[in-house]
Motif scaffolding. Structure first.
Motif, mmCIF file in Angstrom:
data_model
loop_
_atom_site.group_PDB
_atom_site.id
_atom_site.type_symbol
_atom_site.label_atom_id
_atom_site.label_comp_id
_atom_site.label_asym_id
_atom_site.label_seq_id
_atom_site.Cartn_x
_atom_site.Cartn_y
_atom_site.Cartn_z
ATOM 1 N N SER A 55 -36.732 2.446 -0.775
ATOM 2 C CA SER A 55 -35.162 1.857 -1.126
ATOM 3 C C SER A 55 -35.222 1.693 -2.512
ATOM 4 C CB SER A 55 -34.718 0.860 -0.259
ATOM 5 O OG SER A 55 -34.605 1.183 0.932
ATOM 6 N N PRO A 56 -34.002 2.205 -3.052
ATOM 7 C CA PRO A 56 -33.984 2.073 -4.644
ATOM 8 C C PRO A 56 -33.494 0.877 -5.520
ATOM 9 C CG PRO A 56 -32.263 3.302 -3.864
ATOM 10 C CD PRO A 56 -32.874 2.993 -2.554
ATOM 11 N N HIS A 57 -33.128 -0.146 -4.612
ATOM 12 C CA HIS A 57 -32.151 -0.967 -5.308
ATOM 13 C C HIS A 57 -32.909 -2.235 -5.799
ATOM 14 C CE1 HIS A 57 -30.815 1.442 -1.996
ATOM 15 N NE2 HIS A 57 -31.422 0.591 -1.216
ATOM 16 N N GLU A 58 -33.272 -1.698 -7.079
ATOM 17 C CA GLU A 58 -34.030 -2.959 -7.697
ATOM 18 C C GLU A 58 -32.936 -4.146 -8.083
ATOM 19 O OE1 GLU A 58 -33.336 -0.104 -8.935
ATOM 20 O OE2 GLU A 58 -35.135 1.068 -9.790
ATOM 21 N N THR A 59 -33.604 -5.277 -7.831
ATOM 22 C CA THR A 59 -32.760 -6.742 -8.021
ATOM 23 C C THR A 59 -32.557 -6.603 -9.786
ATOM 24 O OG1 THR A 59 -34.595 -8.071 -7.962
ATOM 25 C CG2 THR A 59 -33.594 -7.565 -6.054
ATOM 26 N N MET A 118 -21.612 8.734 -0.902
ATOM 27 C CA MET A 118 -23.095 8.883 -1.239
ATOM 28 C C MET A 118 -23.095 9.812 -2.330
ATOM 29 S SD MET A 118 -24.857 9.466 2.537
ATOM 30 C CE MET A 118 -25.386 8.043 3.250
ATOM 31 N N PHE A 119 -21.997 10.717 -2.710
ATOM 32 C CA PHE A 119 -22.177 11.322 -3.914
ATOM 33 C C PHE A 119 -22.169 10.538 -5.212
ATOM 34 C CE2 PHE A 119 -21.431 16.045 -1.909
ATOM 35 C CZ PHE A 119 -22.469 15.824 -1.196
ATOM 36 N N ARG A 156 -27.259 6.643 -8.035
ATOM 37 C CA ARG A 156 -27.409 5.880 -9.341
ATOM 38 C C ARG A 156 -28.838 6.155 -10.168
ATOM 39 N NH1 ARG A 156 -23.685 0.406 -9.255
ATOM 40 N NH2 ARG A 156 -21.839 1.344 -7.929
ATOM 41 N N ARG A 157 -29.844 6.065 -8.831
ATOM 42 C CA ARG A 157 -31.339 6.141 -9.207
ATOM 43 C C ARG A 157 -31.796 7.714 -9.192
ATOM 44 N NH1 ARG A 157 -29.485 2.173 -10.876
ATOM 45 N NH2 ARG A 157 -29.858 -0.030 -10.482
ATOM 46 N N GLY A 158 -31.087 8.524 -8.839
ATOM 47 C CA GLY A 158 -31.342 9.958 -8.742
ATOM 48 C C GLY A 158 -32.044 10.303 -7.340
ATOM 49 N N LEU A 159 -31.662 9.224 -6.209
ATOM 50 C CA LEU A 159 -32.540 9.366 -5.064
ATOM 51 C C LEU A 159 -31.585 9.820 -3.829
ATOM 52 C CD1 LEU A 159 -34.585 6.148 -5.660
ATOM 53 C CD2 LEU A 159 -35.159 8.340 -5.923
ATOM 54 N N VAL A 160 -32.481 9.993 -2.680
ATOM 55 C CA VAL A 160 -31.715 10.357 -1.626
ATOM 56 C C VAL A 160 -31.438 9.299 -0.662
ATOM 57 C CG1 VAL A 160 -31.956 11.718 0.662
ATOM 58 C CG2 VAL A 160 -32.639 12.790 -1.456
ATOM 59 N N PRO A 161 -30.501 8.972 0.009
ATOM 60 C CA PRO A 161 -30.216 7.734 0.676
ATOM 61 C C PRO A 161 -31.306 7.760 1.886
ATOM 62 C CG PRO A 161 -28.147 8.793 0.598
ATOM 63 C CD PRO A 161 -29.047 9.824 0.061
#
Length: 321
Positions: free
Chosen positions: A4-8, A223-224, A197-202
């Motif tokens: 998962s890409p969600h840095e705090t 998502m886009f 926002r991080r250039g990643l796939v969900p």
């Protein structure tokens, strides 16, 4: 790269981080049942920050790491998976509430915490460049064993699960809420498909859950663009059952959970399974599953009590078995 890409930590100043996540993480949080001891300052153990309190056959699972907007580390995610499995198997638990403390429900996965940033125990180090790169297949394994297991734990829990979304639910945090059977949200809450926002796939089943809830076009829009979706708009799209003032969130969650906890638990479990499977099968298979669910349910005490109470013109008393 992890599941998962969600840095705090974000690249915006702290004062602007809420805006970067949609400006929605301002609710005070939905407290669990009264009497739970306060967490000691500085205790970030999984048991302290992912708590379980059972009251009146309702298990309250609370993410209690407000300084990180309840972002999940690897070991905290594993504890949550374990608690959901325990609730599913425990006859004394008949409903589950999942909520958070502070300004966030769950900001996603904390890439800096837990048992290594990739969650797999393999460093993936490329000695020729000095850079850390995932080994072939490592990312897929991490997603399968991590984010997907968490969402499956909610979907497969045999007890109804209510999400009481007190603040921002971003990335895997949004999917965690949307996998629940019923979703209550504070007015200040918001849902953010932050991956783009991080250039990643969900991940975490997002591309499975969202189209089934809002249709493919709306899912792609969310998502886009990765825009923040306020609670009221989420309710309009059908992602949320009720939007409430923050002060009413915990009480409503408790009322709903207690209603479920006094219901026919096995019938609810079978109903949940039928509904969850309905969009993945054809009519013939769905009808067959329904018929067998009826067959199984009619062997339960609660089904016999329901029929008897109807014949006797009284309210049923369900035992959850």
């Amino acid at each position: 790269m992890t599941s998962s890409p969600h840095e705090t930590r974000d690249d915006t100043p702290s004062a602007g981080r809420d805006a970067a996540l949609g400006g929605a993480a301002r609710a005070g949080g939905a407290p669990p049942p009264e009497g739970r001891p306060a967490r000691e300052a500085g205790d970030d153990s999984p048991e302290a920050v992912v708590t379980c309190t059972t009251e009146d056959a309702v298990a309250w699972l609370t993410l209690d790491r407000p300084h990180a907007l309840n972002a999940l580390t690897w070991d905290q995610r594993e504890r949550l998976i374990g608690l959901l499995a325990d609730a599913s198997a425990d006859d004394a638990v008949r409903a589950v509430v999942l909520t958070g403390r502070g300004r966030g429900f769950c900001a996603g996965a904390d890439l800096r915490g837990g048992s290594g940033s990739n969650g797999s125990g393999s460093s993936g180090n490329d000695n020729s460049t000095g850079r850390t790169e995932p080994a072939a297949g490592q990312v897929a394994r991490t997603v399968e064993r991590g984010a997907q297991r968490l969402i499956a734990a909610v979907l497969d829990c045999e007890k109804p699960v209510i999400a009481a979304v007190n603040g921002t639910a971003a990335g895997i945090g949004a999917h965690l809420a949307l996998a629940c059977d019923l979703v209550l949200a504070a007015e200040e809450a918001a849902f953010v498909e932050v991956f783009v926002r991080r250039g990643l796939v969900p991940d975490g089943g997002g591309a499975y859950l969202l189209p089934r809830l809002v249709g493919p076009q709306r899912a792609k829009e969310l998502m886009f663009f990765g825009d923040s979706l306020p609670a009221a708009e989420a309710a309009r799209l059908g992602l949320v059952n009720r939007v409430l003032p923050a002060g009413e969130l915990a009480g409503t969650a408790r009322d709903w959970a207690q209603r479920l906890a006094t219901g026919p638990t096995r019938a609810l479990a079978l109903t949940k399974r039928l509904v969850n499977a309905s969009l993945d099968t054809d009519r013939s298979a769905a009808f067959a599953a329904e018929a067998w669910a009826q067959e199984i349910n009619m062997t339960t005490r609660d089904a016999r009590e329901g029929v008897a109470s109807f014949a006797q013109r009284r309210s049923p008393v369900f035992e959850g078995r």
